[in-house]
Design a protein around this motif. Sequence first.
Motif, PDB file in Angstrom:
ATOM      1  N   LYS A 119     -24.977 -35.654 -11.594  1.00 52.99           N
ATOM      2  CA  LYS A 119     -24.871 -36.604 -10.491  1.00 52.99           C
ATOM      3  C   LYS A 119     -25.968 -36.294  -9.485  1.00 52.99           C
ATOM      4  O   LYS A 119     -26.230 -35.137  -9.179  1.00 52.99           O
ATOM      5  N   PRO A 120     -26.566 -37.298  -8.914  1.00 52.17           N
ATOM      6  CA  PRO A 120     -27.622 -37.038  -7.925  1.00 52.17           C
ATOM      7  C   PRO A 120     -27.022 -36.457  -6.646  1.00 52.17           C
ATOM      8  O   PRO A 120     -25.875 -36.731  -6.297  1.00 52.17           O
ATOM      9  N   TYR A 121     -27.781 -35.656  -5.926  1.00 52.40           N
ATOM     10  CA  TYR A 121     -27.350 -35.025  -4.687  1.00 52.40           C
ATOM     11  C   TYR A 121     -27.254 -36.073  -3.583  1.00 52.40           C
ATOM     12  O   TYR A 121     -28.167 -36.857  -3.374  1.00 52.40           O
ATOM     13  N   GLU A 122     -26.096 -36.048  -2.905  1.00 48.18           N
ATOM     14  CA  GLU A 122     -25.914 -36.942  -1.767  1.00 48.18           C
ATOM     15  C   GLU A 122     -25.883 -36.091  -0.507  1.00 48.18           C
ATOM     16  O   GLU A 122     -24.962 -35.288  -0.321  1.00 48.18           O
ATOM     17  N   PRO A 123     -26.823 -36.223   0.400  1.00 52.19           N
ATOM     18  CA  PRO A 123     -26.828 -35.398   1.619  1.00 52.19           C
ATOM     19  C   PRO A 123     -25.657 -35.756   2.529  1.00 52.19           C
ATOM     20  O   PRO A 123     -25.223 -36.904   2.581  1.00 52.19           O
ATOM     21  N   PHE A 124     -25.140 -34.743   3.241  1.00 52.25           N
ATOM     22  CA  PHE A 124     -24.028 -34.911   4.168  1.00 52.25           C
ATOM     23  C   PHE A 124     -24.568 -34.820   5.587  1.00 52.25           C
ATOM     24  O   PHE A 124     -25.261 -33.865   5.922  1.00 52.25           O
ATOM     25  N   ALA A 125     -24.237 -35.779   6.399  1.00 52.58           N
ATOM     26  CA  ALA A 125     -24.688 -35.776   7.792  1.00 52.58           C
ATOM     27  C   ALA A 125     -23.602 -35.142   8.650  1.00 52.58           C
ATOM     28  O   ALA A 125     -22.479 -35.638   8.729  1.00 52.58           O
ATOM     29  N   TYR A 126     -23.898 -34.006   9.302  1.00 51.06           N
ATOM     30  CA  TYR A 126     -22.959 -33.292  10.181  1.00 51.06           C
ATOM     31  C   TYR A 126     -23.060 -33.898  11.570  1.00 51.06           C
ATOM     32  O   TYR A 126     -24.092 -33.830  12.214  1.00 51.06           O
ATOM     33  N   ASN A 127     -21.960 -34.490  12.037  1.00 56.35           N
ATOM     34  CA  ASN A 127     -21.967 -35.176  13.328  1.00 56.35           C
ATOM     35  C   ASN A 127     -21.020 -34.547  14.338  1.00 56.35           C
ATOM     36  O   ASN A 127     -20.640 -35.193  15.306  1.00 56.35           O
ATOM     37  N   ALA A 128     -20.621 -33.295  14.137  1.00 54.38           N
ATOM     38  CA  ALA A 128     -19.647 -32.669  15.033  1.00 54.38           C
ATOM     39  C   ALA A 128     -20.296 -31.635  15.953  1.00 54.38           C
ATOM     40  O   ALA A 128     -19.715 -30.615  16.265  1.00 54.38           O
ATOM     41  N   PHE A 129     -21.507 -31.909  16.394  1.00 56.60           N
ATOM     42  CA  PHE A 129     -22.202 -30.961  17.259  1.00 56.60           C
ATOM     43  C   PHE A 129     -21.553 -30.870  18.641  1.00 56.60           C
ATOM     44  O   PHE A 129     -21.648 -29.847  19.302  1.00 56.60           O
ATOM     45  N   ASP A 130     -20.877 -31.921  19.078  1.00 55.31           N
ATOM     46  CA  ASP A 130     -20.289 -31.913  20.406  1.00 55.31           C
ATOM     47  C   ASP A 130     -18.891 -31.279  20.423  1.00 55.31           C
ATOM     48  O   ASP A 130     -18.331 -31.049  21.491  1.00 55.31           O
ATOM     49  N   LEU A 131     -18.307 -30.937  19.263  1.00 53.97           N
ATOM     50  CA  LEU A 131     -16.996 -30.294  19.202  1.00 53.97           C
ATOM     51  C   LEU A 131     -17.148 -28.786  19.403  1.00 53.97           C
ATOM     52  O   LEU A 131     -18.185 -28.210  19.086  1.00 53.97           O
TER      53      LEU A 131
END
Length: 179
Positions: A49-61
Amino acid sequence: MSAPRLLAVLVAATLLTACGGETHEDLRAWMRDQGKNARGKLDPLPQIKPYEPFAYNAFDLPDPFKPRKIEPTKSASKLAPDLTRRKEPLEAYPLESLAMVGTLEKNKTMYALVRTPEREIYQVRAGNHLGQNFGVITGIGEGDIKLKELIQDGAGDWTERSSTLMLLPADGKSQEPRR
């Protein structure tokens, strides 16, 4: 050439020719027989399966791995302790490490005798502070010291808790304070 030398050369040549023929023919035949019935089957390779990048959006927690300290609230709570008050000597010890060892009465005032882990004895009366949770002695009986402690909860609010420090039994084994 001498006869013994000639004989040694002939023996060596005979030995070398004996090693040069087909050997282990029976082993080779057995391997061929075993290989006739072998039908190998390999499973197909799994689909990659091709790699799907994950976007981390919890920088403000807040970081769950970073220790946090509860900051006292600035609200005018009636239960909040007086943090500017000078600490008494017995406030340096956890309540569990202190032991009531006796009572005495002077001028119609009841005093309790409290022993520290260093074996020092202190006289305390109602109104004195005890323990690390802003405990105030509310009453002294013949066999116990009653006190109110202030505890800060996870939200930063102060709550009051009643505790009792019991008289140390004659056998000298300390008991846990009752809450």
